[in-house]
Design a protein around this motif. Structure first.
Motif, PDB file in Angstrom:
ATOM      1  N   ASP A   1       4.435  -4.126   1.440  1.00 15.75           N
ATOM      2  CA  ASP A   1       4.890  -5.019   2.490  1.00 15.75           C
ATOM      3  C   ASP A   1       3.811  -6.033   2.845  1.00 15.75           C
ATOM      4  O   ASP A   1       4.095  -7.223   3.058  1.00 15.75           O
ATOM      5  N   ILE A   2       2.615  -5.564   2.903  1.00 15.82           N
ATOM      6  CA  ILE A   2       1.516  -6.472   3.227  1.00 15.82           C
ATOM      7  C   ILE A   2       1.337  -7.480   2.104  1.00 15.82           C
ATOM      8  O   ILE A   2       1.036  -8.661   2.353  1.00 15.82           O
TER       9      ILE A   2
ATOM     10  N   LEU B   1       4.384   6.161   2.928  1.00 16.57           N
ATOM     11  CA  LEU B   1       4.206   5.183   4.005  1.00 16.57           C
ATOM     12  C   LEU B   1       3.154   4.157   3.634  1.00 16.57           C
ATOM     13  O   LEU B   1       3.372   2.937   3.725  1.00 16.57           O
ATOM     14  N   LEU B   2       2.032   4.689   3.219  1.00 25.37           N
ATOM     15  CA  LEU B   2       0.928   3.781   2.874  1.00 25.37           C
ATOM     16  C   LEU B   2       1.341   2.879   1.710  1.00 25.37           C
ATOM     17  O   LEU B   2       1.054   1.674   1.720  1.00 25.37           O
ATOM     18  N   ARG B   3       2.013   3.494   0.757  1.00 30.03           N
ATOM     19  CA  ARG B   3       2.394   2.735  -0.416  1.00 30.03           C
ATOM     20  C   ARG B   3       3.355   1.612  -0.032  1.00 30.03           C
ATOM     21  O   ARG B   3       3.213   0.471  -0.478  1.00 30.03           O
TER      22      ARG B   3
ATOM     23  N   LYS C   1      -7.963  -2.244   2.353  1.00 33.60           N
ATOM     24  CA  LYS C   1      -8.161  -0.925   2.947  1.00 33.60           C
ATOM     25  C   LYS C   1      -6.984  -0.009   2.656  1.00 33.60           C
ATOM     26  O   LYS C   1      -7.140   1.149   2.274  1.00 33.60           O
ATOM     27  N   ILE C   2      -5.812  -0.583   2.841  1.00 34.23           N
ATOM     28  CA  ILE C   2      -4.629   0.271   2.683  1.00 34.23           C
ATOM     29  C   ILE C   2      -4.432   0.630   1.215  1.00 34.23           C
ATOM     30  O   ILE C   2      -3.960   1.715   0.884  1.00 34.23           O
ATOM     31  N   LYS C   3      -4.850  -0.258   0.353  1.00 40.40           N
ATOM     32  CA  LYS C   3      -4.771   0.029  -1.069  1.00 40.40           C
ATOM     33  C   LYS C   3      -5.670   1.227  -1.404  1.00 40.40           C
ATOM     34  O   LYS C   3      -5.264   2.166  -2.104  1.00 40.40           O
ATOM     35  N   ASP C   4      -6.856   1.159  -0.865  1.00 40.13           N
ATOM     36  CA  ASP C   4      -7.809   2.249  -1.066  1.00 40.13           C
ATOM     37  C   ASP C   4      -7.236   3.560  -0.524  1.00 40.13           C
ATOM     38  O   ASP C   4      -7.249   4.600  -1.204  1.00 40.13           O
TER      39      ASP C   4
END
Lengths: 418, 768
Positions: free
Chosen positions: A295-296, A288-290, A216-219
């Motif tokens: 981190d994930i 942030l998302l990146r 999701k965060i990648k998207d």
């Protein structure tokens, strides 16, 4: 050659992570020099720890040194149960450079003013990229320094203290390929061991969550990047429109001139707002998302290592059973099994701790950044609004900007509850 | 107003006292205008007697010159104020002018006539002489006519004819006759125009004394242009015919200054100059104050200076004033002319040498009018007192004035057209969109105030074809309709109800509406029967020639190609700097607008992209929120998703806004600029034809010479005929060229004004 002064950095600092720095080890990168492809960072350390020879020192480091540090940490067996902070991405100045090149080619088609503005814009972009690069490197070190175990790492301390060039050997082609191959094996392995029954509910849950979250965060990151780019494009369009209007007004001899000039001014102002929106969004949201995407990924790596250990343990169990069956090498197998079990337990324990702290850290960072972003957005929306008012635009959009402001405020208050 | 006219009598040295006296009178009268009847009578008597006394020394040319103005002043004054008593003074006046007339024709007519007879009309100075001659008559005539109109309109023709016969000799006589007729109509027009306009304060006075005043008034009172046209149906034609002539007149008037100056300046420095100057000065100020026309008032300030400068300049001064005065009156008839006046005055005279031939008859009318009217009213921009050389500032002033008037016209919107309710009719490839064209108008030439018809797109194109065929070659800028779009229309025809086809239809509807509004706003195009038919008639014959794939379409393509080729081959050595400049301006503006359009289009595309990206980000944020295990953060993320969703809507709206209010407008301009260039091309073509004809004539002449040499009488005759024929053609073509040039010039000026006002549109609408 570009360098960054201290004042600018203050507000850039720790955008993505909220670090509970203890005063015993403070690291920052006050300065950086860009020489062609290489970026030289000055790593400044201030410490009270006795393991360091001096309380304060600075060393020059390159991007490759950071990568080396990261890799050694990952490879250290003892840290398998920790989330190794993600390595900073390679400095990438290609984008702005290419654009600058293109701009140079297209110089003839533009007015002088337009060209200057575009150049300024690109320089600003370049600077932003540069700052961002410095920042991610700094954050990497800070994460390490704030970690109770990793901060004690010998390699880390060498990295900080050794005042000569580390002259880390660059990875050669074979090693590069090896790394690639390792990745392949790892992902294949991941698929293999995913079949293994999870013994701990916490990790089971965490795994599904992280996998889901990661995709999701990648998207989201990709989308946010696109969105930011669109904002930038619009800002660029504004530049051109403003310049064209300007040249139109220069040619116009009638009373139209004033209107055109006004319009051109307005577009210029809008450009600034749009540009700021783009850069703020880039800094607060996309970055942030990146970062958390990486981190994930690191957390996922931890889970992989744990699953690997679990698989090893189960294999050793099987080997023990087999040995018992054959009644051969039993103590050896037992020892191995014990070892695997120990390792697995240790991994699980520290992993649990790490993941929990990661979760807390993530929420805090998200909160901080989103609040900042909301604040900035509100500011820009207001600015946009006033510009529109001052530019004689009895706007519908500005009305909806008002609406947006309210939305953002709502969003903003919500965060304080968090 | 009335007060000012009284000042006219003092032409004599002792007039100083009188002047003072009058001013006092004036003051008193102004204050209590209402009970004016009696008061007026008493006060207006002295001037009358003055006028009588003036008559006696009439043998002197200077007197003659002096008197007409004086009479004119007096008459209107008396008549309006005391309509009961008017008979007496009027008759007196009537008798006077005839005397004057004889005198004048004897004195000045003789002096000027020799020049008139000899010199060909090409040179401006000759025209001036001509004008001058006619003008002086005109003054007299006007006196007569004005009286007549007041007495009874029916008598007019009789009286005028009577009067015109009395001078009855030579050229001037005939001129006078024609003028007499014209003058007789002119005042009527004025009357007719003004009465409905309800200039109640000094109705008849203003009619006669200052036609320009009507213009001044028009700033305050409703429809100036409409006034001239509407109330007097017959006069419309008059004005229409003169449409193109009118703009030429001012040039004459202006150039008239020079000879005028020389003539009058020497002959009657003292007598002529001073009083008139005084009159004009005072009246101007008075009236302007009354009317509070700011621009003029401002311009009037410098009047004081030149007036005191000395006598020789003053006649010139007055005529400049006339020239200026013409401008408003012209603009009264056809809205945009006055600016052209200014421009013309800068021009070399020879361009209009041909025009003058046609117009010399008309010009006296205006001139006369101005003479009578401008003197008392002496409209403001006398800043050019120096001479014709200062035409520039004046033109600037005129421009301003013009813009004001234009603004008013624009505000009024005599015809308001809207294109609404696009509706698909039919199925498949035969389907078409029909639009509802609703018209709202106050013009009397339409039967109803509002009416609605259904028109399809090709009807709009057909209208354009007809108009451009009719008016294009004359140099008019016919507003172009939106282009045919096979792709867009096919989409609509196929009947996909997606957003892009709805977008397309809406875009086209807007473009059609703007196109039609432009057509009806054009003062000449609105008069076209085809336009009226388009707006009014229920059923319109199907426009066939607009189909892209028809034979007509093919022919059009060929024509276009040949045009393009000929355009490249024609090398026009531009004699007119103005056109050169404008052409360059248009070209560069076109380029810039194209660039701007491309940029705005890309902006729109980027915005759409942004809205798309924002939407997908919102979606993915929502997903992220759902994946988030921290409840608060999850809620926050979904909140963020909502905000982004709204932002997406916002960006979409903005993109649409940009398209409709900005990109479309710019596209319109690009089309319009194309039309402007088209009219430049037309002008060039006409020029080419003229040049060809000239070359031909040259050739014929050569053959004639050869034949003459060869001594072949039979062929010589033929050659002579041919030469005569080609000479006529050359003149004809030259005339055409001048006409087209003038029209193009006018049109471009008009276009610029439109541009100016429409530039507010993007400002008024939302862009960002």
């Amino acid at each position: 050659m570009t360098s960054i002064d201290e004042s600018n950095k203050e507000k850039l600092r720790s955008v993505s992570v909220d670090l509970n720095n203890d005063a015993s080890l403070l690291i920052d990168i006050p300065d950086a020099l860009c020489e062609r492809d290489k970026v030289k960072f000055t790593v400044h350390t201030k410490t009270t720890l006795s393991s360091f020879q001096k309380p304060e020192f600075s060393v020059p480091r390159q991007h490759e040194d950071f990568i080396w540090l990261h890799d050694t940490l990952v490879e250290t067996e003892d840290y398998a149960g920790l989330i190794i902070p993600p390595a900073p991405p390679k400095p990438d100045f290609e984008g702005p450079r290419e654009k600058m090149h293109k701009l140079g080619e297209g110089e003839a088609t533009m007015t002088k003013e337009e060209y200057t503005k575009m150049k300024q814009e690109l320089e600003a972009e370049y600077l932003a990229v540069f700052k961002k690069t410095v920042q991610v490197h700094e954050v990497f070190l800070q994460r390490l320094s704030s970690h109770p175990i990793l901060s004690k790492d010998r390699n880390f301390q060498i990295f900080l203290e050794y005042d000569q060039d580390l002259s880390v050997r660059r990875k050669n082609a074979k090693e590069m390929f090896g790394g690639f191959f390792k990745n392949m094996v790892k992902s294949a392995d991941e698929v293999l061991i995913s079949g293994i029954k999870e013994v701990d509910d916490f990790f089971e849950q965490e795994k599904t969550f992280l996998l889901d979250y990661y995709s999701k965060i990648k998207d989201s990151t990709a989308k946010a990047e696109k969105m930011t780019r669109s904002h930038k494009n619009i800002a660029d369009d504004y530049i051109h429109i403003s310049a064209t209007l300007n040249s139109l007004s220069a040619e116009d001899s009638t009373g139209n001139k004033k209107n055109l000039e006004k319009l051109s001014d307005l577009f210029e102002k809008l450009r600034k707002v749009e540009g700021r929106v783009a850069s703020d969004q880039e800094l607060k949201l996309t970055e942030l998302l990146r970062y958390y995407m990486r981190d994930i990924q690191a957390a996922k790596d931890l889970l992989y290592r744990r699953a690997r250990a679990l698989a090893d343990y189960e294999n050793s169990n099987k080997a023990l059973d087999k040995a018992r069956l054959k009644s051969k090498d039993i103590p050896q197998a037992e020892e191995h099994q014990q070892h695997c079990l120990q390792k697995f337990d240790k991994l699980s324990e520290s992993g649990k701790k790490e993941l929990t702290s990661f979760k807390g850290r993530r929420v805090v960072a998200f909160r901080k950044n989103l609040i900042e972003m909301a604040e900035l957005e509100i500011k820009h929306a207001k600015q946009d609004y006033t510009h529109n008012i001052s530019g004689l635009f009895p706007l519908k959009p500005s009305c909806s900007f008002c609406l947006t402001i309210f939305d953002l405020l709502e969003f903003f208050f919500f965060f304080f509850l968090l | 107003m009335a007060t000012s006219s009284e000042r006219s009598p003092p032409p004599f040295p002792d007039s100083e006292d009188q002047d003072v006296l009058d001013t006092e009178d004036v003051a008193g009268r102004d204050s209590d205008e209402d009970d004016g009847g009696d008061l007026f009578m008493s006060s207006s008597n002295p001037p009358l007697t003055e006028a009588d006394t003036l008559l006696e020394p009439a043998s002197q040319p200077s007197d003659v010159l002096m008197k007409p103005p004086a009479d004119i002043m007096n008459d209107p004054l008396i008549e309006p104020i005391s309509s009961q008593t008017e008979n007496k003074p009027a008759s007196e006046v009537v008798s006077e002018p005839s005397d004057d007339f004889v005198d004048l024709t004897n004195n000045i007519g003789v002096t000027t006539e020799s020049a008139v007879a000899e010199i060909p009309l090409d040179e401006p100075s000759d025209d001036f002489v001509d004008i001058l001659g006619s003008e002086t008559e005109a003054q007299r005539e006007e006196v007569v006519v004005t009286d007549v109109t007041v007495e009874a309109a029916a008598d007019k023709s009789e009286v005028t004819s009577g009067v015109t016969e009395s001078p009855g000799h030579g050229k001037i006589g005939s001129d006078a006759e024609e003028e007499a007729q014209e003058t007789s109509t002119a005042p009527i027009i004025d009357l007719g125009a003004d009465l409905p306009a309800s200039n109640t304060q000094q109705p008849p006075v203003s009619d006669k004394i200052a036609d320009p005043l009507v213009d001044l008034l028009s700033d305050v009172s409703p429809p100036p242009a409409a006034d001239a046209k509407k109330p007097s149906g017959a006069t419309i034609d008059l004005f229409e015919d003169e449409g193109r002539d009118l703009f030429a007149e001012p040039r004459q008037t202006k150039s008239a200054k020079l000879p005028q100056k020389s003539l009058f300046g020497e002959a009657d420095e003292d007598l002529f100059g001073e009083p008139l100057g005084a009159i004009s000065k005072k009246t101007v100020n008075k009236e302007q104050k009354e009317k509070s026309v700011t621009t003029k008032a401002a311009a009037a300030v410098p009047t004081g200076g030149p007036l005191q400068d000395g006598n020789p300049t003053e006649p010139a001064d007055i005529f400049t004033e006339e020239a200026v005065a013409t401008a408003p009156s012209v603009s009264n008839t056809s809205t945009v002319n006055s600016k052209t006046n200014g421009v013309h005055s800068e021009e070399e005279a020879d361009i209009f040498s041909e025009a003058t031939v046609e117009l010399s008859l008309d010009s006296p009318r205006t001139e006369r009018k101005n003479d009578v009217m401008a003197k008392p009213s002496a409209s403001a921009p006398t800043s050019l007192s120096a001479a014709a050389s200062q035409a520039k500032p004046q033109s600037a002033a005129l421009e301003e004035l013009e813009e004001e008037e234009e603004a008013e016209l624009d505000d009024k919107f005599e015809v308001l057209v809207s294109v609404k309710d696009p509706e698909k009719i039919g199925d498949g490839m035969n389907a078409y969109m029909a639009y509802k064209v609703s018209t709202q108008t106050t013009l009397p030439m339409f039967r109803n105030k509002t009416f609605t018809v259904r028109r399809r797109f090709s009807d709009f194109l057909g209208l354009y074809e007809k108009l451009s065929e009719k008016h294009g070659p004359n140099g008019f800028i016919v507003p172009p309709p939106p282009e045919k779009s096979i792709l867009g229309m096919t989409k609509v025809k196929v009947g996909k109800e997606d957003s892009s086809s709805a977008d397309f239809v809406e875009r086209r509807r807007g473009a059609l509406e703007r196109y039609l509004q432009r057509v009806v706003n054009h003062p000449s195009l609105i008069q076209d029967p085809d336009v009226r038919e388009f707006l009014e008639r229920e059923e319109l014959p199907r426009a066939v020639s607009t189909q892209a794939l028809s034979g007509a379409g093919f022919l059009k393509m060929i024509n276009k190609a040949t045009d393009a080729v000929s355009k490249m081959t024609i090398k026009m050595n531009e004699s007119d700097v103005w056109f050169e400049e404008k052409l360059q301006e248009v070209e560069s503006a076109d380029q810039q607008f194209r660039k701007l359009h491309a940029l705005v289009e890309s902006l729109v595309i980027h915005r759409k992209e942004l809205s798309l990206n924002t939407a997908s980000f919102a979606k993915s944020t929502a997903m992220l929120g759902s994946a988030e295990d921290n409840t608060a953060l999850s809620r926050a993320l979904s909140q963020l998703a909502e905000v982004e969703d709204k932002m997406e809507q916002l960006h979409q709206d903005q993109a649409a806004n940009d398209t409709f209010s900005f990109a479309e407008l710019i596209a319109d301009y690009i089309r319009l600029l194309g039309a402007v260039r088209g009219s430049f091309d037309h002008r060039m073509k006409v020029w080419q034809r003229w040049q060809d004809a000239q070359a031909m004539l040259q050739k014929k002449r050569e053959t004639e010479a050869k034949l003459l040499w060869a001594n072949k009488p039979d062929k010589l005759q033929l050659a002579k005929e041919e030469i005569a024929e080609w000479e006529a053609k050359v003149t004809q073509y030259e005339r055409d060229f001048e006409r087209v040039s003038a029209t193009v010039r006018k049109e471009v000026v008009r276009f610029e004004l439109i541009k100016y006002w429409e530039a507010f549109l993007p400002e008024a609408k939302a862009i960002a």
